[in-house]
Design a protein around this motif. Structure first.
Motif, PDB file in Angstrom:
ATOM      1  N   ALA A 282     120.620  20.681  54.566  1.00 21.90           N
ATOM      2  CA  ALA A 282     120.882  19.960  53.316  1.00 21.90           C
ATOM      3  C   ALA A 282     119.571  19.606  52.614  1.00 21.90           C
ATOM      4  CB  ALA A 282     121.692  18.692  53.611  1.00 21.90           C
ATOM      5  N   LEU A 283     118.569  19.183  53.404  1.00 26.18           N
ATOM      6  CA  LEU A 283     117.267  18.885  52.806  1.00 26.18           C
ATOM      7  C   LEU A 283     116.636  20.143  52.211  1.00 26.18           C
ATOM      8  CD1 LEU A 283     114.937  16.893  52.322  1.00 26.18           C
ATOM      9  CD2 LEU A 283     114.099  17.464  54.624  1.00 26.18           C
ATOM     10  N   ALA A 284     116.765  21.280  52.879  1.00 30.30           N
ATOM     11  CA  ALA A 284     116.204  22.528  52.361  1.00 30.30           C
ATOM     12  C   ALA A 284     116.907  22.952  51.071  1.00 30.30           C
ATOM     13  CB  ALA A 284     116.337  23.624  53.418  1.00 30.30           C
ATOM     14  N   ALA A 285     118.235  22.719  50.973  1.00 28.70           N
ATOM     15  CA  ALA A 285     118.954  23.060  49.740  1.00 28.70           C
ATOM     16  C   ALA A 285     118.464  22.203  48.577  1.00 28.70           C
ATOM     17  CB  ALA A 285     120.453  22.886  49.948  1.00 28.70           C
ATOM     18  N   LEU A 286     118.216  20.911  48.825  1.00 30.45           N
ATOM     19  CA  LEU A 286     117.692  20.051  47.763  1.00 30.45           C
ATOM     20  C   LEU A 286     116.277  20.472  47.353  1.00 30.45           C
ATOM     21  CD1 LEU A 286     118.943  16.529  48.976  1.00 30.45           C
ATOM     22  CD2 LEU A 286     119.873  17.948  47.138  1.00 30.45           C
ATOM     23  N   MET A 287     115.441  20.831  48.319  1.00 34.98           N
ATOM     24  CA  MET A 287     114.089  21.279  47.990  1.00 34.98           C
ATOM     25  C   MET A 287     114.109  22.588  47.196  1.00 34.98           C
ATOM     26  SD  MET A 287     112.074  18.940  49.214  1.00 34.98           S
ATOM     27  CE  MET A 287     113.366  17.786  48.733  1.00 34.98           C
ATOM     28  N   LEU A 288     115.045  23.463  47.530  1.00 33.43           N
ATOM     29  CA  LEU A 288     115.160  24.707  46.781  1.00 33.43           C
ATOM     30  C   LEU A 288     115.582  24.442  45.332  1.00 33.43           C
ATOM     31  CD1 LEU A 288     115.154  27.803  46.662  1.00 33.43           C
ATOM     32  CD2 LEU A 288     117.512  27.764  47.510  1.00 33.43           C
ATOM     33  N   LEU A 289     116.482  23.489  45.143  1.00 34.29           N
ATOM     34  CA  LEU A 289     116.879  23.128  43.780  1.00 34.29           C
ATOM     35  C   LEU A 289     115.700  22.588  42.987  1.00 34.29           C
ATOM     36  CD1 LEU A 289     119.030  22.658  41.611  1.00 34.29           C
ATOM     37  CD2 LEU A 289     119.527  20.452  42.696  1.00 34.29           C
ATOM     38  N   LEU A 290     114.894  21.756  43.598  1.00 30.27           N
ATOM     39  CA  LEU A 290     113.717  21.212  42.909  1.00 30.27           C
ATOM     40  C   LEU A 290     112.701  22.317  42.599  1.00 30.27           C
ATOM     41  CD1 LEU A 290     113.165  17.844  44.843  1.00 30.27           C
ATOM     42  CD2 LEU A 290     114.238  18.208  42.609  1.00 30.27           C
ATOM     43  N   GLU A 291     112.561  23.271  43.489  1.00 31.82           N
ATOM     44  CA  GLU A 291     111.633  24.377  43.239  1.00 31.82           C
ATOM     45  C   GLU A 291     112.102  25.223  42.048  1.00 31.82           C
ATOM     46  OE1 GLU A 291     108.796  25.392  44.362  1.00 31.82           O
ATOM     47  OE2 GLU A 291     108.459  23.957  45.974  1.00 31.82           O
ATOM     48  N   ILE A 292     113.416  25.433  41.928  1.00 30.50           N
ATOM     49  CA  ILE A 292     113.934  26.209  40.795  1.00 30.50           C
ATOM     50  C   ILE A 292     113.723  25.445  39.492  1.00 30.50           C
ATOM     51  CG2 ILE A 292     116.029  27.175  39.767  1.00 30.50           C
ATOM     52  CD1 ILE A 292     117.017  27.773  42.575  1.00 30.50           C
ATOM     53  N   VAL A 293     113.924  24.142  39.516  1.00 25.70           N
ATOM     54  CA  VAL A 293     113.695  23.327  38.312  1.00 25.70           C
ATOM     55  C   VAL A 293     112.224  23.364  37.924  1.00 25.70           C
ATOM     56  CG1 VAL A 293     113.773  20.989  37.381  1.00 25.70           C
ATOM     57  CG2 VAL A 293     115.689  21.862  38.721  1.00 25.70           C
TER      58      VAL A 293
END
Length: 205
Positions: free
Chosen positions: A51-62
């Motif tokens: 779940a933490l990796a999914a949130l970090m991936l979202l921030l990287e895309i933004v």
């Protein structure tokens, strides 16, 4: 400014748990959440890392979607993180789990997303000047009235051919009048038999 690869955080936590905290299990439930259906949802440490990796991936895309926010060094760092995670998954037996495989897959998605966004931004910036120049070049042509073709010069009329009667009449009119013949004046000494000079036919005396 070089951005920090956020997916390095869950990967680093996984390495710390596996290498330094050997008594901690990634698959054992850490807590249980009751749902409205009455079922209980067990959450493990591995689920938290995903779940933490999914949130970090979202921030990287933004971060990558913002103009000028993603540099070449950021892509290189993302590639290094993915390469290190893939090497650990393939070479170290403790990292050969489904949780770490999904973390490695998130790192690959982060790298590919950054490259794709950068390529689209470069294409849009390169096409913008061409779209701006096109109306400027087409405006004078649209404003100018259509030119009519110049009329062709008229062919000269053929000269009239004079008839035979008119030619004969003009010749007769242009002919000069005959002059009066003057009478011949006898010159002395020139006419035969006149003067002192004897004629060559007269015999000498």
């Amino acid at each position: 400014m070089v951005g920090f690869p956020l997916l390095l955080i869950p990967l680093a936590v996984y390495n710390i748990v596996v290498l330094l905290m050997r008594d901690v299990s990634l698959t054992a439930p850490v807590l249980t959440l009751p749902l409205m259906s009455g079922a209980e949802w067990p959450i493990s440490l591995g689920d938290m890392l995903l779940a933490l990796a999914a949130l970090m991936l979202l921030l990287e895309i933004v971060k990558g979607a913002r103009p000028g926010a993603k540099f070449l060094m950021d892509h290189l760092l993302s590639l290094v993180v993915f390469g290190a995670a893939a090497a650990e998954f393939l070479l170290l037996p403790k990292f050969g789990t489904s949780v770490f495989f999904l973390l490695t897959l998130f790192a690959l998605v982060d790298f590919l997303t950054g490259v794709t966004l950068r390529r689209r931004r470069y294409t849009a910036v390169a096409a913008a000047p061409v779209a701006r120049r096109a109306p400027r070049q087409a405006a004078p042509e649209a404003a100018a009235p259509p030119r009519e073709p110049a009329p062709a010069p008229a062919a000269p009329a053929p000269a009239p051919v004079p008839s035979a009667a008119s030619v004969a009449e003009s010749v007769l009119l242009d002919r000069p009048d005959p002059s009066v013949v003057q009478p011949a004046v006898p010159s002395p000494g020139i006419q035969p038999g006149d003067g002192a000079h004897p004629s060559p036919d007269t015999p000498p005396r």
